[in-house]
Design an enzyme around this catalytic site. Structure first.
Site, mmCIF file in Angstrom:
data_model
loop_
_atom_site.group_PDB
_atom_site.id
_atom_site.type_symbol
_atom_site.label_atom_id
_atom_site.label_comp_id
_atom_site.label_asym_id
_atom_site.label_seq_id
_atom_site.Cartn_x
_atom_site.Cartn_y
_atom_site.Cartn_z
ATOM 1 C CB SER A 1 49.508 29.884 25.437
ATOM 2 O OG SER A 1 49.363 30.302 24.099
ATOM 3 C CE1 TYR B 1 43.763 29.813 25.719
ATOM 4 C CE2 TYR B 1 45.298 30.969 24.283
ATOM 5 C CZ TYR B 1 44.919 29.829 24.960
ATOM 6 O OH TYR B 1 45.716 28.697 24.878
HETATM 7 O O1 NJP Z 1 42.793 21.621 22.625
HETATM 8 P P1 NJP Z 1 41.650 20.520 22.737
HETATM 9 P P2 NJP Z 1 44.375 21.543 22.866
HETATM 10 N N1 NJP Z 1 37.632 20.202 32.828
HETATM 11 O O2 NJP Z 1 40.380 21.270 22.575
HETATM 12 C C1 NJP Z 1 39.604 19.637 28.174
HETATM 13 C C2 NJP Z 1 46.517 25.039 25.166
HETATM 14 N N2 NJP Z 1 47.013 25.618 23.932
HETATM 15 O O3 NJP Z 1 44.855 20.174 23.001
HETATM 16 O O4 NJP Z 1 36.497 18.132 29.094
HETATM 17 C C3 NJP Z 1 38.385 19.228 32.312
HETATM 18 O O5 NJP Z 1 41.938 19.381 21.837
HETATM 19 C C4 NJP Z 1 38.901 19.045 26.972
HETATM 20 O O6 NJP Z 1 38.179 17.876 27.302
HETATM 21 P P3 NJP Z 1 36.603 17.784 27.635
HETATM 22 C C5 NJP Z 1 45.044 25.191 25.451
HETATM 23 O O7 NJP Z 1 44.727 26.455 25.972
HETATM 24 C C6 NJP Z 1 46.570 25.193 22.741
HETATM 25 O O8 NJP Z 1 44.980 22.417 21.837
HETATM 26 O O9 NJP Z 1 36.324 16.350 27.377
HETATM 27 N N3 NJP Z 1 38.833 19.213 31.066
HETATM 28 C C7 NJP Z 1 40.072 18.616 26.123
HETATM 29 O O10 NJP Z 1 40.558 17.349 26.543
HETATM 30 C C8 NJP Z 1 44.852 24.093 26.483
HETATM 31 O O11 NJP Z 1 45.219 24.541 27.765
HETATM 32 C C9 NJP Z 1 47.091 25.772 21.578
HETATM 33 O O12 NJP Z 1 35.905 18.753 26.730
HETATM 34 C C10 NJP Z 1 38.496 20.247 30.279
HETATM 35 C C11 NJP Z 1 41.137 19.662 26.455
HETATM 36 O O13 NJP Z 1 40.706 20.346 27.639
HETATM 37 C C12 NJP Z 1 45.849 23.031 26.042
HETATM 38 O O14 NJP Z 1 46.731 23.647 25.132
HETATM 39 C C13 NJP Z 1 48.044 26.755 21.653
HETATM 40 C C14 NJP Z 1 37.711 21.309 30.730
HETATM 41 C C15 NJP Z 1 41.303 20.666 25.331
HETATM 42 O O15 NJP Z 1 41.788 19.970 24.229
HETATM 43 C C16 NJP Z 1 45.221 21.843 25.349
HETATM 44 O O16 NJP Z 1 44.449 22.300 24.248
HETATM 45 C C17 NJP Z 1 48.468 27.169 22.891
HETATM 46 C C18 NJP Z 1 37.270 21.259 32.070
HETATM 47 N N4 NJP Z 1 36.510 22.217 32.619
HETATM 48 C C19 NJP Z 1 47.957 26.595 24.023
HETATM 49 N N5 NJP Z 1 37.544 22.191 29.705
HETATM 50 C C20 NJP Z 1 46.648 25.379 20.219
HETATM 51 N N6 NJP Z 1 45.886 24.300 20.063
HETATM 52 O O17 NJP Z 1 47.040 26.073 19.246
HETATM 53 C C21 NJP Z 1 38.222 21.695 28.650
HETATM 54 O O18 NJP Z 1 49.394 28.128 22.958
HETATM 55 N N7 NJP Z 1 38.790 20.525 28.982
#
Ligand code: NJP
Length: 228
Positions: free
Chosen positions: A137, A149
């Site tokens: 990030s 975070y």
């Molecule tokens: O968010 P979101 P993003 N085991 O909530 C999964 C980073 N980032 O696409 O398990 C396996 O749509 C969850 O799936 P589920 C951020 O930190 C973002 O924005 O089904 N999976 C979902 O598919 C992250 O690293 C921004 O709930 C797990 C996914 O993670 C990445 O981008 C800015 C899990 C999250 O998707 C993707 O986030 C930045 C687990 N224990 C960095 N826990 C931003 N959006 O602005 C969660 O700098 N997931």
């Protein structure tokens, strides 16, 4: 068909991971889609059709992580790239959120990324090639006020660079993806002036489609006008 590259994506159920799956499918990748929400993963696999497999994986669980790689190799016989993208945030402020939320975020963002590396590296080493892509990030480059975070993402940035140095005598690539604000379910309410998930998906594809001698180590992508 068997020559087409295989990409594993964690956090593929929504947001950046799902958008990357859609882009990678256009590029002809065979895909293993991982997250905890099996219904969303299956819907995406059905949408992409053909060579996309949905696999439940909690990235904090070592057995799940090993099973994810095993499923990939059973299904496709190889793994060319692994996008360790699962993660989530927390309200800023060291008096905000519960301790349990903090533990879960640290486990997912930090331990989860480390377990992804540990699970995939043996196969990459065996082939002396592969590509590890980690979602860090902008918060992994600079501290933000009251942001634990941001500490987890600094850890991911350090992990990517530590891995790159460890395997620099191999043909394995390491890329850190460092998004600014992206309009995904990451945020409780939709951010304005943010990137779309597909903007990051295209950055991932840029890193993935370079020639063998080019290792894109870091990609920082902010929306225009995001000051910090
Ligand atoms: O968010 P979101 P993003 N085991 O909530 C999964 C980073 N980032 O696409 O398990 C396996 O749509 C969850 O799936 P589920 C951020 O930190 C973002 O924005 O089904 N999976 C979902 O598919 C992250 O690293 C921004 O709930 C797990 C996914 O993670 C990445 O981008 C800015 C899990 C999250 O998707 C993707 O986030 C930045 C687990 N224990 C960095 N826990 C931003 N959006 O602005 C969660 O700098 N997931």
């Amino acid at each position: 068909m068997a020559d087409e590259p295989v990409l594993v994506i964690t956090g593929a159920s929504t947001g950046i991971g799902a958008a990357t799956a859609r882009r990678a499918a256009e590029f002809g990748y065979r895909l293993v889609l991982a997250a905890r929400s099996e219904d969303k993963l299956q819907a995406l696999a059905d949408e992409l059709g053909g060579e996309a497999v949905a696999t439940r994986c909690d990235v904090t669980d070592w057995d799940d992580q090993q099973a994810l790689v095993a499923t990939t190799l059973d299904r496709f016989g190889r793994m060319d790239a692994y996008f360790a993208n699962a993660g989530f945030g927390a309200k800023r402020g060291f008096l905000e959120e519960s301790v349990e939320h903090w533990k879960s975020m640290i486990d997912t963002n930090v331990l989860g990324a480390a377990l992804s590396i540990r699970a995939s590296l043996p196969h990459f080493r065996e082939r002396n090639r592969g590509h590890m892509i980690l979602t860090s990030s902008i918060a992994g480059r600079r501290a933000l006020p009251g942001s634990l975070y941001s500490a987890t993402k600094h850890a991911v940035t350090a992990m990517g660079e530590a891995l790159r140095q460890e395997i620099s005598d191999t043909d394995i690539k390491v890329t850190l993806i460092e998004p600014g604000a992206v309009d995904t379910p990451f945020f409780e309410s939709r951010p304005s002036g943010a990137l779309e998930a597909d903007d990051i998906a295209r950055a991932v594809m840029f890193a993935l489609t370079q020639p063998p001698h080019v290792d894109v180590n870091e990609l920082l992508v902010r929306p225009i006008h995001q000051p910090t």
